[in-house]
Design an enzyme around this catalytic site. Sequence first.
Site, short mmCIF file in Angstrom:
data_model
loop_
_atom_site.label_atom_id
_atom_site.label_comp_id
_atom_site.label_asym_id
_atom_site.label_seq_id
_atom_site.Cartn_x
_atom_site.Cartn_y
_atom_site.Cartn_z
N ARG A 30 -2.43 -2.58 -1.95
CA ARG A 30 -2.04 -2.66 -3.63
C ARG A 30 -1.79 -3.51 -4.35
NH1 ARG A 30 -1.83 3.29 -4.50
NH2 ARG A 30 -1.24 4.31 -2.49
N ARG A 34 0.52 -1.19 -10.46
CA ARG A 34 1.73 -1.01 -11.45
C ARG A 34 2.87 -2.30 -11.58
NH1 ARG A 34 1.79 2.91 -14.82
NH2 ARG A 34 0.31 4.60 -14.58
N ARG A 43 -3.64 0.57 -17.91
CA ARG A 43 -3.46 2.09 -17.59
C ARG A 43 -2.88 2.98 -18.70
NH1 ARG A 43 -2.63 4.23 -12.64
NH2 ARG A 43 -2.81 5.99 -13.81
N ASP A 79 -9.81 3.99 -4.90
CA ASP A 79 -8.75 4.99 -4.39
C ASP A 79 -9.64 5.72 -3.29
OD1 ASP A 79 -6.06 6.66 -5.08
OD2 ASP A 79 -7.52 7.86 -4.19
N TYR A 154 -5.44 15.38 3.14
CA TYR A 154 -5.35 15.68 1.74
C TYR A 154 -6.15 17.06 1.40
CZ TYR A 154 -2.96 11.27 0.54
OH TYR A 154 -2.11 10.25 0.36
#
Lengths: 359, 359
Positions: A30, A34, A43, A79, A154
């Site tokens: 990552r 962010r 974003r 992702d 998931y």
Amino acid sequence: MRNGDFAVNNRFLRACRREPADRVPVWFMRQAGRYDPEYRQIRETYTLLDICREPELCARVTRMPVDKLGVDAAILFSDIMVPVGAMGMSFSLQENVGPVMEHPLRAEEDVASLRVFEPEEALPYVLATIRHLAKALPVPLIGFAGGPFTLASYMIEGGPSRDYVHTKTLMLARPDLWDRLMSKLSQAMARYLRAQIQAGASAVQIFDSWVGSLSVHAFRVRVKPHVQRMMADLADLRVPVIYFGVHTGELLADFADTGATVVGVDWRTPLDRARQRVGTSVALQGNLDPVSLFAPPEVLRREVETVLELGTQSPGYIFNLGHGVKPSTDLAQLQRVVEWVHAFDPANSPYPPSKEERA
Amino acid sequence: MRNGDFAVNNRFLRACRREPADRVPVWFMRQAGRYDPEYRQIRETYTLLDICREPELCARVTRMPVDKLGVDAAILFSDIMVPVGAMGMSFSLQENVGPVMEHPLRAEEDVASLRVFEPEEALPYVLATIRHLAKALPVPLIGFAGGPFTLASYMIEGGPSRDYVHTKTLMLARPDLWDRLMSKLSQAMARYLRAQIQAGASAVQIFDSWVGSLSVHAFRVRVKPHVQRMMADLADLRVPVIYFGVHTGELLADFADTGATVVGVDWRTPLDRARQRVGTSVALQGNLDPVSLFAPPEVLRREVETVLELGTQSPGYIFNLGHGVKPSTDLAQLQRVVEWVHAFDPANSPYPPSKEERA
């Protein structure tokens, strides 16, 4: 021939192959995210999936940490859920939650209707991004996909889970259906990774992040054969394949036995122990606790050096965190870590590179 | 002398001391809880903390699984947060969330104002419950407290956490303050456990459930000395002390080195590996994956037998889950597990009990 082989900076690929390198290579899971104010600004206009679907923007985001942090590899910005959409299951990515499925997978028909998609048809934008990057990057590009257990979790739970009750129950109660699901997932992801490599990725990582929720026995019987098949499917391409998950200390010997080139390790397992478990036929990647980045610089430095000392005790080592960079991390701390890793002298480790390599 | 020593059923205490027993003893973490319809009915009228504060009701709830499941030990019905209130921090227990602090602990003054309380004054109802139970139970009673890391994590984060950012940051950035907090917590919990033992508990368990989020180095330097002090504080009472957390595979050797009598193991670490790490001076407890209880009985049985076979390879073994019973578990499955554990013949294990013991 792909970019990485000709790149000025090939220490990441050399370490993957357990060859001596001039410096310990470093990248961060990552590393585009962010914590970076520029990313946060992007974003404000684009969702994560918007970025994935716009090759130029996606290439720009992928490259940002290479320029800002000086890492030795880029990882495709994407992702693990992107190909789940291509398999025919709808989901949304919810901020501070994660992926949420429109309809969780529970029944026979749900597995039957999953598509083992053609990457060039279903996800052309991913491959366009990679082609764009492969020409421009000064470092190797890592492609990636989710591991079969993690994707299944998931799909079946319908989102993130603490205990994977539905996933494990399906696995235990319907091993036949579970194996069909694993087969489809591993086949689809192997095909997706192959397309990424053919488009220009110099290495790939399989993020089976949650597979460490299984007992050793369950992993061996219900997941490992499928991961082995993925590795075998990719073997002819001769690029490094990294296999990673958290809480996987007990699984590391089996991870090494999948055919992976590099085994990722979380911060719980000291790298010298990890080495004992994986043997000498794979490289190791990891394993600073991502929360160490919140410590004062002098404390962080000691933590980084401890990891480096354990990691460089045998050939084939890539510095990374034990899991992804946390959104509230200070960019300057990541810059410091890269500096310290590159300043570390592997000559002081018991397995120094040869003189020619360092010249 | 406390009840457990005279109990008809003392196989739990014998196994804690690595003495031969007629059967493998079994109990379950959270064996009194939401899986039981009678418990759910009680909870329609009383909160969890209400139950803890009413000795007769609390004793009844504590005893329920002994009568319904046939387990070989009772564990005090309570919550690790109960003594946190007595230390002066307000919290609530929120359904499906967990403990939520009114004001998270973050500053020097917050640590300074924590009270190392007098159990008889602050928590008389807990000790009254134990006195009541010690006279009436047909099996030994296990008292318990939270471990210092786990309690600190709730206090500092303000509730449950995925990554313990605030907790680990305090530990790394303010080791002096962290050590003061750990000292107070371990002192208070040792005093609380001592009072429980003096009231009639035959053994105690320290639930340091989340300590497995630490690296081995962090555990050794910042937590282990405090756990060792707790064990030393309790040593003169000569009752078994169990130390448990999840994700602790890498910490097991250090767990055994704290002075614990029994080391609890989660389902990730096979018990034969756990034994190699802890040596022969402690007993082991665990480690069926709680999600296995959702499998069909014939599948569950195989899982139980695998655990039994690995667990009984050396003396000193107590069957349990690798973590607490999940609320949606079927009571009948727990009954089956107890039956199978008791039907298992330790004589077939490499370390059978002596003939006299089995007579």
